[in-house]
Design a protein around this motif. Structure first.
Motif, PDB file in Angstrom:
ATOM      1  N   GLY A   1       0.726  -1.280  -0.069  1.00 40.84           N
ATOM      2  CA  GLY A   1      -0.043  -0.094   0.057  1.00 40.84           C
ATOM      3  C   GLY A   1       0.891   1.279  -0.180  1.00 40.84           C
ATOM      4  N   ARG A   2       0.264   2.373  -0.386  1.00 40.60           N
ATOM      5  CA  ARG A   2       1.045   3.354  -0.411  1.00 40.60           C
ATOM      6  C   ARG A   2      -0.037   4.924  -0.467  1.00 40.60           C
ATOM      7  NH1 ARG A   2       2.071   1.692  -5.457  1.00 40.60           N
ATOM      8  NH2 ARG A   2       1.419   2.880  -7.336  1.00 40.60           N
ATOM      9  N   ARG A   3       0.710   5.927  -0.056  1.00 44.22           N
ATOM     10  CA  ARG A   3      -0.415   7.288   0.106  1.00 44.22           C
ATOM     11  C   ARG A   3       0.240   8.172  -0.654  1.00 44.22           C
ATOM     12  NH1 ARG A   3      -4.849   7.271   3.386  1.00 44.22           N
ATOM     13  NH2 ARG A   3      -4.546   9.685   3.287  1.00 44.22           N
ATOM     14  N   ASN A   4      -0.221   9.367  -1.198  1.00 45.18           N
ATOM     15  CA  ASN A   4       0.299  10.509  -1.941  1.00 45.18           C
ATOM     16  C   ASN A   4      -0.563  11.592  -1.610  1.00 45.18           C
ATOM     17  OD1 ASN A   4       3.001   9.343  -3.286  1.00 45.18           O
ATOM     18  ND2 ASN A   4       1.401   7.979  -4.071  1.00 45.18           N
ATOM     19  N   ASP A   5      -0.283  12.287  -0.780  1.00 41.37           N
ATOM     20  CA  ASP A   5      -1.207  13.259  -0.247  1.00 41.37           C
ATOM     21  C   ASP A   5      -0.386  14.514  -0.686  1.00 41.37           C
ATOM     22  OD1 ASP A   5      -2.888  11.165   0.634  1.00 41.37           O
ATOM     23  OD2 ASP A   5      -2.105  11.531   2.819  1.00 41.37           O
ATOM     24  N   SER A   6      -1.226  15.759  -0.893  1.00 43.40           N
ATOM     25  CA  SER A   6      -0.696  17.012  -1.291  1.00 43.40           C
ATOM     26  C   SER A   6      -1.563  18.102  -0.767  1.00 43.40           C
ATOM     27  CB  SER A   6      -0.433  17.170  -2.780  1.00 43.40           C
ATOM     28  OG  SER A   6      -1.740  17.157  -3.477  1.00 43.40           O
ATOM     29  N   PHE A   7      -0.921  19.203  -0.159  1.00 45.02           N
ATOM     30  CA  PHE A   7      -1.935  20.139   0.373  1.00 45.02           C
ATOM     31  C   PHE A   7      -1.189  21.417  -0.460  1.00 45.02           C
ATOM     32  CE2 PHE A   7      -1.323  17.040   3.310  1.00 45.02           C
ATOM     33  CZ  PHE A   7      -2.530  16.656   3.610  1.00 45.02           C
ATOM     34  N   SER A   8      -2.114  22.466  -0.797  1.00 42.81           N
ATOM     35  CA  SER A   8      -1.290  23.713  -1.530  1.00 42.81           C
ATOM     36  C   SER A   8      -2.484  24.717  -1.359  1.00 42.81           C
ATOM     37  CB  SER A   8      -0.952  23.435  -3.220  1.00 42.81           C
ATOM     38  OG  SER A   8      -2.652  23.171  -3.670  1.00 42.81           O
ATOM     39  N   LYS A   9      -1.556  25.939  -1.343  1.00 44.25           N
ATOM     40  CA  LYS A   9      -2.485  27.471  -1.322  1.00 44.25           C
ATOM     41  C   LYS A   9      -1.661  28.194  -2.273  1.00 44.25           C
ATOM     42  CE  LYS A   9      -3.422  27.146   3.696  1.00 44.25           C
ATOM     43  NZ  LYS A   9      -3.314  27.731   5.030  1.00 44.25           N
TER      44      LYS A   9
END
Length: 778
Positions: free
Chosen positions: A377-385
């Motif tokens: 399994g893997r996760r790729n999360d991003s947060f941008s402003k």
């Protein structure tokens, strides 16, 4: 003349002393060696001239070393033995029994009908490499680009990478494998029925050690720093035997930092060529990562010669980064997103086990069963402003993307000698992959309606293969390989917002290879191979997950990871090769290949529902051609009194053409037109010190990937050097310099249609990479 030759030979003996082999002529005088040289195969005059300058330079450099290296202590003179005629009878003495045994090493590259280059464990660890990719860089016909292994200059999944004949799980990096635990590396240039024919460019099979003859305790520590990264790694290997059980346990862990500082520009032109848009962007990224894993082998020797082997593995990684960018609008339309900040987080893991049971049957037959199970399994999360110039927030976006992959395969092979000169192998290969993923996007945009979507996807791939092959020694100089593999594939993709899509296809792959050796036993031989191969989409390539761009444009589109409508890409190929093995450890070859591709898979830019998107698709037919030359030889194989230097050289010229794309430069995306490597390795002071260098080059230029898109990549020139110092047989140090030329990386994308063109150029500076490692056995 003889005195001068003897003086030169003596100088090399003092500089690079070595123990004589029992089969060598006496080293007391250079004259017998010189006479023996005349029995070696003659080299072409052109190659003699090519080596003359290198030999002269090495001779000049060795003079200084000869003055500083003490001459070896002379061996004591042998004690005189009484003449047989004067001996007197004595009581018989009890003498310890001494057995001398030897076997000629089987050279698979030279002898096997199927085209194969085999790199043994001794060659893998010879130069102290701590990473598998460093080993790959020395191999003929192999290029390493962006940590990806390529054959025939083809990227994008055309080269099949296997671990013990099986595909590694998603997210797994072969560079995490310790070279000490690798038994051999097989480079299979033309497909065989035994392995999957998902090998358009060829197959690289890494075979792990299953049995260990002696106990081993080993620790490796390394540190590297280079263009935008640092890395500190620690690994260990333990191997031993307990009765009928041989076992090993290895582990690795590390942490590092990564990042870049780059600049770019965008220029837009109207149909008349007048500038209508100009932007300049500076951006940066800084992050850190952690990784670790365990891998082990349990090998039992069963009664009757049977064996049972298990290879459980565990791998894990985690990363986090922050990024920023600012855009200056010099001409044309502006946006409300000139300043951006972002954060990315991700992690991944996989657990697997490979169970292999080999049963020896009567009359030389053998049954080989292998079960492979893996979960990851893997996760790729991003947060941008994003902000306007007055620091007013204009956009906030969160993208969450968990992914899970389950896979199982079962392979069976039955082999037996049949009539004289024939060896039959037949079997099956079945597997099931199931991937689940989610795409959660939460966006607040002052210029558009808010978005809050959660899309779940499921992709399944089922495959079944049946295969058989026969090797036939027709005459002592001619052998034939014939094989057939049928492979059926079913892909099913379902999820929110898309219709359930089922694709079924099958590939029948007749395979033929033949080897003919010149009857004069000169080491010259010819090869011919006819193959049918394919490239099937992976499970993740079927999931249409989308990463949205802030400023959506043809050169900065949304990125879609997969396409549920993708079909397998088929290839029919012809390979020919001329090989010459002219001395021990010395060979050269000239080869050519042609591949005719159908349903060519590439990426393109499309306008969908008012947004530009980059996604994979099938783009008709294509053709790929390549010509390769490689040579390697120890200098002493052509100049006996020369220093212990190993030369290696390879060069490849690749051509391709995509039918659906107008020219010029309508070649396969990511294919390197020209690549080559020139290297040498120099063993000094009885093998205590080894130093080497390699220079590689890869051409770049424009690639027209679709009717409306041209990508550009700058040519690359790389120089790498290393020194290996064996302080004791169990303690060694290694230092490395890479990217010594410090060439900046420049890429561009140009999109054009009837309304004009938009071109984006990106430049990333680089720096010299340095590294050091230490290995301790105890």
């Amino acid at each position: 003349m003889a005195a001068r030759e003897a003086s030169r030979y003596s100088m090399w003996e003092r500089a690079c002393p070595r123990l004589p082999f029992a089969s060598e002529p006496s080293r007391a005088s250079p004259l017998p060696q010189r006479a023996a040289r005349s029995a070696r195969p003659d080299w072409p005059p052109s190659l003699r001239k090519l080596l003359a300058a290198a030999i002269a330079a090495m001779l000049a450099a060795s003079a200084t070393l000869a003055q500083t290296t003490p001459a070896p202590t002379p061996a004591p003179a042998p004690t005189a033995t009484p003449s047989k005629s004067t001996e007197t009878p004595t009581t018989p003495q009890v003498v310890d029994k001494v057995e001398i045994s030897g076997s000629q090493t089987y050279d698979e590259r030279r002898e096997d009908t199927a085209t194969k280059i085999v790199v043994t464990s001794e060659e893998i660890t010879k130069f102290g490499d701590t990473q598998i990719l460093d080993v790959m860089k020395r191999l003929p016909g192999v290029t390493v680009q962006n940590n990806a292994i390529r054959l025939r200059g083809l990227g994008n999944g055309y080269t099949q990478i296997l671990i013990d004949g099986e595909r590694p799980p998603p997210g797994f990096s072969i560079d995490n494998l310790s070279p000490e635990l690798v038994e051999r590396i097989e480079i299979i240039r033309a497909a065989t029925a035994e392995y999957s024919t998902q090998a358009v460019a060829g197959t690289v099979n890494i075979v792990m050690k299953k049995k260990f003859s002696v106990s081993k305790r080993e620790v490796n520590a390394s540190w590297y720093s280079g263009t935008g990264y640092t890395s500190q790694n620690l690994s260990f290997n333990i191997a031993d035997k307990a009765g009928s059980l041989a076992y090993s346990l290895g582990g690795y862990s590390g942490l590092g930092t990564f990042g870049y500082q780059g600049r770019g520009s965008t220029l837009g032109l109207d149909p008349a060529g007048k500038p209508v848009l100009e932007r300049v962007t500076t951006s940066g990224n800084d992050g850190n990562n952690k990784f670790g894993g365990l891998y082990s082998t349990l090998a039992w020797t069963l009664p009757g010669g049977d064996s049972l082997t298990m290879n459980p593995t565990l791998n894990y990684y985690r990363y986090a980064s922050i990024n920023h960018g600012i855009t200056q609008y010099l001409l044309g339309e502006t946006t409300i997103y000139p300043i951006s900040y972002g954060r990315n987080e991700g992690s991944g893991w996989n657990v697997g086990n490979n169970v292999n049971w080999i049963v020896k049957l009567k009359e030389g037959a053998k049954l080989d069963l292998k079960l492979n199970v893996g979960v990851g399994g893997r996760r790729n999360d991003s947060f941008s402003k994003s902000f306007d110039y007055d620091n007013t927030q204009t956009l906030e976006r969160t993208t969450l993307g968990p992914y899970k992959d389950n896979r199982i395969s079962f392979v069976g092979k039955y082999s037996t000698p049949i009539v004289e000169g024939h060896s039959l192998l037949a079997g099956w290969d079945m597997g099931l992959n199931r991937a689940t993923s989610s795409n959660h996007v939460d966006e607040t945009n002052v210029a558009a309606a808010p978005i809050n979507t959660v899309d779940d996807y499921v992709a399944r791939v089922r495959r079944l293969a049946l295969f058989a092959q026969d090797e036939w020694n027709v005459t002592p100089n001619w052998s034939v390989y014939a094989g057939f593999r049928w492979e059926g594939i079913e892909t099913v993709t379902s999820g929110d917002g898309i219709a359930t899509t089922t694709n079924r296809s099958s590939v029948a792959s007749p395979l033929f290879q033949t080897l003919w050796k010149f009857p004069d036993k000169s080491g010259r031989q010819l090869r011919l191979a006819l193959t049918r191969t394919y490239k099937a989409p992976e499970t993740y390539a079927l999931v249409p997950r989308v990463f949205r761009s802030t400023v959506n444009a043809p050169t900065t589109p949304d990125y879609q990871t997969g396409n549920n409508a993708l079909k397998p890409e088929l290839a029919t190929g012809v390979d020919v090769a001329y090989e010459h093995f002219f001395a021990k450890g010395a060979s050269m070859s000239l080869s050519g290949s042609v591949r005719a591709l159908t349903d060519y898979n590439t990426r393109g830019i499309f306008l969908v529902d008012g947004r530009w998107i980059n996604k994979p698709f099938n783009n008709g037919n294509a053709t790929s051609k390549s010509i390769e030359f490689d040579a390697k030889f120890p200098l002493q194989s052509v100049y006996t009194a020369g220093p212990p230097i190993d030369f290696r050289f390879n060069i490849a010229r690749n051509f391709s053409h995509v039918d659906e794309v107008p020219g010029p430069n309508n070649r396969l995306d990511q294919q390197v037109p020209v690549s080559g490597t020139l290297g040498l390795d120099y063993r000094m002071r009885g093998g205590m010190v080894t130093a080497g260098a390699s220079y590689s080059f890869k051409s770049g230029g424009d690639v027209r990937v679709t009717t409306n898109q041209i990508n550009y990549a700058t040519p690359k020139r790389e120089l790498e050097m290393y020194v290996l110092y064996k302080y004791t047989p169990k303690l060694q140090f290694r230092a490395r310099l890479a990217n010594v030329l410090r060439q900046d990386t420049l890429t561009s994308t140009n999109y054009f249609d009837e309304t004009g063109s938009t071109k984006t150029v990106s430049i990333r500076p680089t720096q010299m990479n340095i590294g050091a490692s230490v290995k301790l056995e105890f």
